[in-house]
Enzyme design. Structure first.
Site, PDB file in Angstrom:
ATOM      1  N   ASP A 130     -33.675 -30.831 -14.061  1.00 52.42           N
ATOM      2  CA  ASP A 130     -33.948 -30.233 -12.878  1.00 52.42           C
ATOM      3  C   ASP A 130     -33.743 -28.868 -12.749  1.00 52.42           C
ATOM      4  OD1 ASP A 130     -34.193 -29.737 -10.011  1.00 52.42           O
ATOM      5  OD2 ASP A 130     -33.668 -31.966  -9.454  1.00 52.42           O
TER       6      ASP A 130
ATOM      7  N   GLY B 121     -34.894 -26.886 -16.334  1.00 55.30           N
ATOM      8  CA  GLY B 121     -36.295 -26.359 -16.681  1.00 55.30           C
ATOM      9  C   GLY B 121     -37.245 -26.427 -15.517  1.00 55.30           C
ATOM     10  N   ASP B 122     -38.469 -26.631 -15.685  1.00 52.44           N
ATOM     11  CA  ASP B 122     -39.560 -26.557 -14.586  1.00 52.44           C
ATOM     12  C   ASP B 122     -40.398 -27.784 -14.876  1.00 52.44           C
ATOM     13  OD1 ASP B 122     -41.485 -26.357 -12.756  1.00 52.44           O
ATOM     14  OD2 ASP B 122     -41.639 -24.385 -13.105  1.00 52.44           O
ATOM     15  N   PHE B 123     -40.551 -28.812 -14.059  1.00 56.13           N
ATOM     16  CA  PHE B 123     -41.322 -30.074 -14.535  1.00 56.13           C
ATOM     17  C   PHE B 123     -42.740 -29.633 -14.051  1.00 56.13           C
ATOM     18  CE2 PHE B 123     -39.255 -31.619 -10.300  1.00 56.13           C
ATOM     19  CZ  PHE B 123     -40.364 -30.986  -9.593  1.00 56.13           C
TER      20      PHE B 123
ATOM     21  N   HIS C 150     -43.497 -36.564  -3.764  1.00 58.59           N
ATOM     22  CA  HIS C 150     -44.214 -36.464  -2.266  1.00 58.59           C
ATOM     23  C   HIS C 150     -43.645 -34.944  -1.966  1.00 58.59           C
ATOM     24  CE1 HIS C 150     -39.931 -37.973  -0.582  1.00 58.59           C
ATOM     25  NE2 HIS C 150     -39.784 -36.734  -0.691  1.00 58.59           N
TER      26      HIS C 150
END
Length: 362
Positions: A226, A252-254, A272
């Site tokens: 996350d 991190g950045d998904f 969502h």
């Protein structure tokens, strides 16, 4: 890791009563006009629940019935006004008036206690955040324009607001942790993780799901992935669960990439939050590291396409108002997975509004 392949199965939605407010607040069968009148006022139930959570009323009655006078003294509230609030909540089963002006606990009030596992008190307080409520007062803007009312009201996005108010972000994460714990049992009952060696929870938040899974499955190792600012909270949850030796919390950045090395990936109550383009990118990033025999589980609400009741249809209004996301039907999910190089193998409904979507490489 493999699970016996199944053909895609048609979903069946069990017949059930509506799971959102809108029934009678005064009991009995009512005319359409009276039902509409009560539906228009049903938001008062939510508002009073928020007040009860803020005041800690469920904690106050957890050891036995208390008089309104005692409760008012303990919570620094007006006795007459508190009685009126407690009486209203008792009428919908949240408390019970065991004798005049004396209130006790119920199964519903117990969920708002602060000292129980899976307490929903933080969720109630999150729902009551003024910034959130102000956005919902502007939901008409979202309906007219298709853009988040939150941005319109506050001049910044939902995520920007929480970055600027970290104390509210912590409350949000605790509230989402509550929801995670509530749906974890449904996930555990719907999928067998016994053959999984290494799991990656994408957007895993505070790590509640991973903590539970690694406690249940002793041979399982995992990554909670996350944003960097969430990592310390996840590390604390994992440490309390006693599974730090098998769980790594990674920031991190998904939207850019996800950690490699998993044979099973989970995206829980996250897809969502994002528009179709970003949701597809998240799925694509998972597909890029998913092994040929790997599995992706997406845990989310998948409402039916007819007019039968489903909580996801109202959760979708939350997405419309606060974010750019969307609660998607199966027909809306399928092309997103396809564009990401994935195939939905099966959607398993659970007794809750949450479904478990099982996907693999196309």
């Amino acid at each position: 890791m493999t699970e016996t392949a199944r053909p895609v199965q048609p979903r069946s939605t069990p017949s059930k009563a509506p799971d959102m407010p809108g029934g009678s607040l005064s009991g009995g069968d009512k005319s359409p006009a009276v039902r509409m009148y009560e539906m228009l006022y049903s938001s008062m139930v939510s508002q009073l629940l928020i007040v009860a959570a803020d005041l800690g009323l469920a904690d106050q009655v957890s050891l036995g019935p208390r008089s309104v006078a005692d409760l008012a003294a303990a919570t620094d509230t007006h006795p007459g006004a508190l009685y009126r609030a407690m009486r209203a909540l008792a009428s919908v089963g949240v408390f019970t008036e065991v004798e005049p002006r004396v209130f006790g606990a119920t199964a519903l009030s117990e969920t708002l206690r602060s000292d129980i596992d899976g307490s929903m008190r933080d969720l109630a307080r999150y729902v009551g955040l003024p910034a959130r409520q102000q956005a919902f007062a502007g939901v008409g803007h979202s309906v007219r324009t298709g853009t988040p009312a939150f941005d319109h009201v506050h001049g910044m996005s939902w995520w920007e607001y929480f970055a600027a108010h970290p104390e509210l972000g912590t409350l949000f994460n605790r509230a989402m942790g509550t929801m995670s714990r509530r749906i974890n049992s449904e996930v555990l009952a719907s999928y067998d993780f016994a053959d999984v060696d290494h799991l990656v929870d994408v957007g895993g938040g505070q790590g509640h799901l991973v903590a539970l899974l690694t406690q249940r499955y002793r041979n399982l190792s995992a990554v909670v992935f996350d944003l960097p600012r969430v990592v310390p909270e996840a590390q604390e949850v994992v440490s309390r669960a006693g599974v730090s030796d098998r769980v790594r919390c990674e920031g991190g950045d998904f939207l850019e990439s996800v950690p490699a090395g998993g044979d099973l990936y989970i995206i829980s109550w996250t897809l969502h939050d994002w528009n179709d383009e970003d949701a597809t990118q998240i799925l694509r990033n998972v597909a890029q590291v998913l092994p040929r025999n790997g599995v992706l589980l997406v845990i989310d609400e998948v409402p039916p396409t007819d007019d039968s009741p489903h909580f996801g249809k109202f959760e979708d209004i939350v997405m419309l108002t606060l974010l750019n996301g969307h609660i998607r039907t199966e027909d809306e999910l399928t092309p997103l997975f396809h564009d990401a190089g994935l195939r939905i193998r099966e959607i398993r409904d659970t007794p809750s509004p949450t479904s478990v979507i099982i996907a693999e490489l196309a």
